[in-house]
Write a protein that holds these residues in place. Structure first.
Motif, short mmCIF file in Angstrom:
data_model
loop_
_atom_site.label_atom_id
_atom_site.label_comp_id
_atom_site.label_asym_id
_atom_site.label_seq_id
_atom_site.Cartn_x
_atom_site.Cartn_y
_atom_site.Cartn_z
N UNK A 100 0.82 -1.21 0.00
CA UNK A 100 0.00 0.00 0.00
C UNK A 100 0.86 1.26 0.00
N UNK A 101 0.54 2.21 -0.87
CA UNK A 101 1.24 3.51 -0.82
C UNK A 101 0.62 4.38 0.28
N UNK A 102 1.36 5.36 0.74
CA UNK A 102 0.80 6.33 1.68
C UNK A 102 0.13 7.43 0.87
N UNK A 103 -1.17 7.60 1.06
CA UNK A 103 -1.95 8.53 0.25
C UNK A 103 -2.57 9.62 1.11
N UNK A 104 -2.27 10.87 0.79
CA UNK A 104 -2.83 12.02 1.52
C UNK A 104 -3.60 12.87 0.52
N UNK A 105 -4.88 13.05 0.79
CA UNK A 105 -5.73 13.86 -0.07
C UNK A 105 -6.27 15.03 0.75
N UNK A 106 -5.90 16.24 0.38
CA UNK A 106 -6.46 17.43 1.03
C UNK A 106 -7.47 18.04 0.06
N UNK A 107 -8.70 18.18 0.54
CA UNK A 107 -9.77 18.74 -0.28
C UNK A 107 -10.20 20.08 0.30
N UNK A 108 -10.27 21.08 -0.55
CA UNK A 108 -10.84 22.34 -0.10
C UNK A 108 -12.31 22.10 0.26
N UNK A 109 -12.79 22.70 1.33
CA UNK A 109 -14.17 22.47 1.76
C UNK A 109 -15.17 22.81 0.67
N UNK A 110 -14.83 23.75 -0.19
CA UNK A 110 -15.75 24.10 -1.28
C UNK A 110 -16.04 22.89 -2.18
N UNK A 111 -15.05 22.01 -2.34
CA UNK A 111 -15.23 20.80 -3.16
C UNK A 111 -16.26 19.88 -2.52
N UNK A 112 -16.22 19.80 -1.19
CA UNK A 112 -17.14 18.94 -0.46
C UNK A 112 -18.55 19.54 -0.45
N UNK A 113 -18.65 20.84 -0.41
CA UNK A 113 -19.94 21.51 -0.31
C UNK A 113 -20.63 21.64 -1.68
N UNK A 114 -19.86 21.66 -2.76
CA UNK A 114 -20.44 21.84 -4.09
C UNK A 114 -21.27 20.61 -4.45
N UNK A 115 -22.48 20.81 -4.95
CA UNK A 115 -23.38 19.69 -5.28
C UNK A 115 -23.15 19.19 -6.70
N UNK A 116 -21.95 18.80 -6.98
CA UNK A 116 -21.61 18.34 -8.33
C UNK A 116 -22.45 17.13 -8.72
N UNK A 117 -23.22 17.28 -9.80
CA UNK A 117 -24.06 16.18 -10.26
C UNK A 117 -25.41 16.07 -9.58
#
Length: 274
Positions: free
Chosen positions: A157-174
């Motif tokens: 397993x690789x070490x994976x770090x994903x930082x998401x801007x809150x706007x990405x989480x709040x946007x109702x994409x789709x």
């Protein structure tokens, strides 16, 4: 790396040759596309796309087709080479490096990172992309994106770090349904010990992340590389000084992001709001 899934518009000689071999073996066995597809787990239209070079088989597909046609490894032997044909030459190294990365750190500001996307979320992005993709091309792009997600379950397993801007989480994409499924996937993936999903909150007062999204990749031999993309034009950087600067910027973004547990709670609250 949220959007760099590219498929060549014309099949390479290898892809074209594989398609011709597949057709010859099918005709030699006197089987219809439907019959081969049933044996190998594909639709008849997909078998046709393989034969015409319009769709590129990965290693698993090449093996399944070889078994279905009893082709004596003639088809299966080129499976790994076909996987490298998933992307044009300028992106071949990037995705080869990503697939074998020891670690990956990403910051995304516009959409959920491609490695974390559900099929429905990714499909919506490809469907609404301007200029519009044909349905066939959108299907190819979707298949290549889902193929990249093998990194999430790779051993070791690789070490994976994903930082998401809150706007990405709040946007109702789709729309709410698609976004609800996407947020649930983030919560599930965040439970994996090697996957760390962090949210940079909107109320962060430190002016970090203003330069935009980025990806930092560590190779198995401990080389650090950087990748940025603007309007589907990507740049892979190996210069140590530049990558070091990007690393410092990412560190500041990560320091100001919520901890994984707090990020998960924010995502859960957003889920309940939909």
């Amino acid at each position: 790396m949220s959007e760099p899934d590219f498929i060549p518009s014309e099949p390479s000689p290898l892809v074209s040759s594989f398609g011709k071999q597949l057709r010859k073996w099918r005709e030699h066995r006197q089987l219809s596309r439907e019959a081969v597809g049933k044996r190998a787990g594909f639709s008849a239209s997909t078998i046709g796309a393989f034969e015409r070079g319009e769709r590129i088989a990965d290693e698993r597909a090449a093996y399944a087709l070889d078994v279905a046609l009893d082709a004596h490894q003639v088809l299966a032997v080129v499976g790994k080479d076909l996987e490298r044909e998933q992307y044009p030459k300028k992106f071949d190294e990037l995705f080869r490096l990503e697939a074998s990365a020891a670690s990956l750190s990403t910051y995304d500001t516009n959409v959920i990172n491609g490695l974390l996307q559900t099929e429905a979320y990714a499909k919506e992005l490809f469907k609404t992309r301007v200029p519009y993709h044909s349905q066939e091309r959108a299907d190819l792009l979707l298949a290549s994106r889902l193929h990249r997600q093998k990194l999430l379950t790779r051993v070791p397993s690789p070490n994976l770090i994903f930082v998401l801007d809150e706007a990405v989480v709040r946007r109702r994409s789709g729309g709410p349904a698609i976004m609800r499924e996407q947020l649930l996937r983030l919560l599930e993936l965040g439970k994996l010990s090697h996957v760390h999903i962090l949210v940079l909150p909107l109320d962060c007062e430190e002016p970090v992340g203003g330069i935009g999204p980025m990806t930092l990749l560590e190779t198995p031999d401990q080389r650090m590389l950087g990748y940025v993309e603007v309007q589907e034009q990507g740049t892979l950087v190996s210069d140590k000084e530049t990558v070091s600067e990007w690393r410092q910027r990412f560190d500041m973004i990560q320091v100001n992001a919520l901890r994984p547990a707090d990020s998960a709670r924010l995502i859960q609250r957003r889920l309940e709001e939909l």
